[in-house]
Design an enzyme around this catalytic site. Structure first.
Site, PDB file in Angstrom:
ATOM      1  N   GLN A 693       0.823  -1.213   0.000  1.00  0.00           N
ATOM      2  CA  GLN A 693       0.000   0.000   0.000  1.00  0.00           C
ATOM      3  C   GLN A 693       0.853   1.258   0.000  1.00  0.00           C
ATOM      4  OE1 GLN A 693      -3.484   0.444  -0.270  1.00  0.00           O
ATOM      5  NE2 GLN A 693      -3.066  -1.602  -1.013  1.00  0.00           N
ATOM      6  N   HIS A 696       1.644   3.054  -3.302  1.00  0.00           N
ATOM      7  CA  HIS A 696       0.622   3.767  -4.076  1.00  0.00           C
ATOM      8  C   HIS A 696       0.968   5.245  -4.224  1.00  0.00           C
ATOM      9  CE1 HIS A 696      -2.622   1.161  -5.283  1.00  0.00           C
ATOM     10  NE2 HIS A 696      -2.618   0.551  -4.125  1.00  0.00           N
ATOM     11  N   ASP A 796      -6.937  -6.674  -4.609  1.00  0.00           N
ATOM     12  CA  ASP A 796      -6.776  -5.570  -5.552  1.00  0.00           C
ATOM     13  C   ASP A 796      -7.011  -6.020  -6.986  1.00  0.00           C
ATOM     14  OD1 ASP A 796      -6.357  -3.415  -3.944  1.00  0.00           O
ATOM     15  OD2 ASP A 796      -4.202  -3.267  -4.273  1.00  0.00           O
TER      16      ASP A 796
END
Length: 871
Positions: A693, A696, A796
């Site tokens: 994460q 990102h 995801d």
């Protein structure tokens, strides 16, 4: 031209005006005891004001030169120091302010000037008030030459004595403790009154003409000032002027376009005041422009644009990439510098220099450096007394042909050509660690707050004009913003309609298979949700049948972000459930590349889900185009999909506009993950989930809740985070994300779940013993990933669950995207005569309570007819 007085103070004033207040008057005379003290003060304050240094306690001529080199505008010295400095041929006399407090000393100073008048006739003198006329005469100082200063020494300084000196065209040196910016302070002097004593009023209205400029000297507008407005501007440190109609005018009090006062001065003959300000908000003019003479241009306009992009770079814009990838901008600076060196014609040099300025200023803006900072540093360089030779460094000189390889000495070996700076892959990358047992509960709660986002009001102020422009301008406006933000100037249409050309969907077999497998799983999972949306029909009481049935939302708009990563996964997560739900019209929107093309993976997904079109735009312009429709872009009924604050604000704005008739899925913020790990967790697994994460974007946040882990177990995870992060190509982004991420070390799983539910993460990963049982304690989360073999990345992409989830704590109120997001539910009622008769008394009673007689009569008329028919 500066104010007619010079404020003196120690390097660290404890009474009187502060350095920030003194800076308003443009210059200060600071008293120092050593070179080191002077250099420290100059480093801290050079960019704010002109610094005169009282160097009378510094004996070394070399140290005096060093004070000048450090940035002092002038040094105040004695005649003895002047003699010593005369041996320093490089010291310009314009930088010297010399004490001459008697007629004898004035004569000595006069002789020093006469010894070489062509080089010394611009030195300044500081004398006693009574000797001002004599000094002006002996040294031939005219009223137009600001070279005559006076100090009051041990005399009492009063407003009258200062004004008397000013009227003789001398500059009064006033101790800071004698001045005040407050109203009616007894025994102290108001600098506002001193300024007014020098200013020239307009004959027609008795006010002072005032030019307002920014820090770079660009004129923002023309206003009027009064004694009262000058005093209030200095007191508040803001732009305050005199309106000829409304009295005191506090700039920006109603509009919010306020000004920070930087300096006050005069024009050459003191018949116009000059206010130097830092303009905040839209601009100076009431029409919303930066100046009353139109918008700024050149570097000033570029700086304003870059500041706006830094605060909210549109998704997919090139500038957004530059701010998110510092190594990219460094490489571009070096590339453009080399291209400028190779340019030969006037046109080429201008073109390449503009590119270099753009990338250099982008790097500066990212670091918080302004054009004003740069220009003040140029001013500092101009103040250098001793200058280095200035030859180019070895490898650059050789590259330009200034030094041949044959002419270089055999030893030492020539330096290697300069290379782009390497990424920092040595310093440790880690998250802050917080032990909840020893941290106050309120501080733990503070850690659970997300990194601050720009206020919604500020963002709306940015997106509103774009939305309005697209609403009114249609296709042309959408294209204009796509050209501007995505640099896709070759585009002639803002939309790509189905059927999509095969050449736009060229994928490798591996990528196509991966997308097909993912679409299949997503389709199966969302199709299975139809059961919960099946028609419901029941009899609530005899003769009263209620039902509910679902219908697909007819037209949906799906926003697919661009920016730092291509996201065909989002196209799948939104497009597949829209297809399963049976939406009649599916419109995708995604920012194109600079060449006008769009990711072939996104085009392929659009084809697979039966999309009608792809809007080639991002940001607020894409949202507005789908919300209102244009000549080529279909209007939709609901907009779904993640985006940055810019996109989210636009979605919320159009959803609140009743004329748009459009809803949205949810508000959103940056991506986030919370991992709960106990002693059974694999450190490598935990680290990989955190980093998945963090990559990102620098605004993403990751949290680890460590359940009863000891120092060795915590260190194992932290070592994995550091090692894995340094192996990632997006390491700099990860480093930025982890800078505001943290680890909470808790006592047990119950405490962990309380904190998790309070945070309400977008993604929750349970790497704990018996994780299935812990799911029962999950109250707030977008999506949960259970056990060691369920990384967040499967959600995801390909597991089948949806990855379009509520972020920024909205998991407390919102669900992630699901089949129901593309459906609306309609209810129906069907009563028999007996059913109405059975409910009539209840309905009539409640209608009477609410005073709605027509409601009551709608029932009673029917009941009366029913009884009549049955009689």
């Amino acid at each position: 031209m500066a104010t007619p007085f010079l404020i003196s103070c120690p390097s660290n004033p404890t009474s009187g005006l502060t350095i920030k207040q003194i800076a308003v008057f443009g210059r200060v005379l600071v008293k120092v005891a050593s070179l080191a003290e002077a250099e420290q003060f100059l480093r801290q304050n050079f960019r704010h004001l002109d610094v005169f240094v009282d160097a009378t306690t510094i004996s070394s001529a070399g140290d005096l030169v060093d004070v000048l080199n450090a940035g002092a505008a002038k040094i105040l010295i004695t005649l003895d120091q002047l003699t010593a400095l005369s041996q320093e041929q490089s010291v310009p006399s314009s930088r010297l302010l010399v004490y001459a407090l008697s007629d004898t000393e004035l004569d000595t100073f006069q002789q020093w000037i006469a010894a070489n008048s062509s080089e010394r006739n611009d030195a300044s003198v500081c004398t006693a008030p009574a000797l001002v006329p004599s000094a002006a005469r002996k040294l031939n100082i005219s009223s137009d030459s600001p070279r005559l200063y006076t100090t009051f020494g041990s005399q009492t300084v009063s407003e009258e004595s200062v004004k008397s000196v000013i009227q003789q065209d001398a500059i009064a040196i006033i101790p800071s403790q004698a001045l005040t910016v407050e109203r009616d302070a007894a025994g102290q002097i108001s600098p506002a009154k001193l300024i007014a004593s020098r200013a020239v009023t307009d004959q027609a209205n008795g006010l002072y003409a005032t030019s307002v400029t920014d820090e770079r000297g660009a004129c923002l507008g023309f206003v009027w000032s009064s004694d009262e407005s000058i005093a209030e501007a200095i007191r508040t440190g803001t732009g305050v002027y005199q309106s000829r109609k409304r009295g005191l005018w506090y700039k920006g009090q109603s509009s919010g376009d306020v000004q920070e006062l930087i300096r006050i001065g005069f024009d050459c003959d003191a018949d116009c005041l000059v206010f130097v300000v830092k303009q905040i908000g839209r601009g100076f003019c009431h029409l919303g422009t930066e100046t009353c003479f139109g918008a700024s241009a050149g570097l000033s306009r570029l700086q304003k644009t870059l500041h706006e992009r830094k605060a909210d770079a549109p998704a997919g814009s090139y500038t957004a990439r530059l701010f998110n990838e510092p190594k990219l901008v460094e490489a571009k600076v070096m590339e453009e510098a080399e291209e400028l060196c190779r340019a030969t014609t006037k046109e080429e040099i201008a073109f390449e220099a503009a590119d270099l300025f753009y990338f250099a200023l982008t790097k500066c803006t990212a670091a918080g450096v302004t054009l004003e900072d740069i220009e003040r540093n140029l001013d500092l360089k101009s103040l250098k007394v001793k200058r280095r030779k200035g030859d180019a460094k070895g490898p650059w000189a050789e590259k330009a042909g200034l030094v041949s390889s044959e002419s270089k000495p055999a030893a030492p070996a020539p330096a290697a050509p300069a290379q782009p700076p390497a990424e920092d892959r040595t310093s440790r990358i880690e998250m802050k660690r917080v032990i909840t047992a020893s941290t106050p509960a309120n501080e733990v709660r503070d850690f659970l707050k997300r990194p601050s986002q720009k206020s919604n009001e500020a963002i709306v102020a940015l997106v509103k004009p774009i939305i309005q422009d697209v609403r009114e301008g249609g296709d042309a406006a959408v294209l204009k913003y796509t050209h501007k933000f995505e640099k896709a100037t070759s585009l002639t249409s803002p939309v790509l309609h189905a059927p999509f050309p095969a050449e736009l969907m060229k994928l490798t077999p591996e990528v196509q298979e991966a997308i097909d497998v993912s679409i299949g799983n997503i389709q199966r999972f969302h199709a299975a949700q139809k059961g919960s949306n099946d028609a419901l029909k029941m009899e609530t009481m005899p003769g009263v049948v209620c039902s509910r049935f679902s219908r697909a939302i007819e037209r949906v708009g799906l926003y697919i972000p661009g920016g730092t990563a291509v996201l065909p996964s989002t196209a799948m997560m939104l497009g597949v459930p829209a297809m399963v739900a049976g939406c009649q019209k599916i419109v995708l929107a995604s920012p194109p590349r600079s060449d006008g093309s769009i990711s072939p993976e996104i085009v392929y997904v659009a084809h697979k889900v039966g999309a009608e079109s792809i809007v080639l735009a991002g940001g607020a312009q894409a949202v507005a185009a789908m919300a209102y429709g244009t000549e080529s872009i279909s209007k939709v009924d609901k907009i779904l999909g993640p985006g940055n604050q810019f996109v989210t604000a636009a979605k919320m704005f159009v959803s609140n506009d009743t004329s748009a008739g459009v809803s949205i899925d949810m508000p959103a913020g940056p991506s986030e993950v919370l991992v709960i790990a106990d002693k059974t967790a694999n450190p490598a697994f935990v680290a990989s989930d955190l980093l998945s994460q963090a990559e990102h974007g620098v605004d993403s946040q990751v949290i680890l809740i460590a359940v009863d882990l000891n120092e060795q177990e915590l260190r194992a995870i932290e070592d994995e985070v550091d090692a894995q992060a340094k192996a990632l190509p997006r390491m700099d982004i990860v480093r930025g994300s982890l800078a505001h991420s943290f680890t909470l070390v808790v006592r047990d799983i119950n405490e962990a779940m309380v904190l998790s539910n309070e945070y309400a993460p977008e993604h929750l990963i349970l790497q704990v013993e018996n994780p299935e049982a812990i799911v029962e304690q999950v109250q707030n989360a977008g999506s949960v990933f259970i056990g060691p073999w369920t990384p967040e990345s499967v959600g995801d992409y390909s597991a089948g669950v949806n990855h379009s989830l509520p972020t920024y704590g909205y998991a407390k109120q919102y669900s992630g995207v699901n089949l129901g997001s593309f459906l609306k539910h309609i209810t129906s009622s069907n009563l028999t005569a007996d059913g109405l008769l059975g409910l009539s008394k209840t309905v009539e009673t409640l209608a009477a309570v609410e005073g709605l007689e027509a409601h009551k009569r709608a029932v009673s008329i029917r009941v009366a007819q029913m009884k009549k028919d049955r009689s």
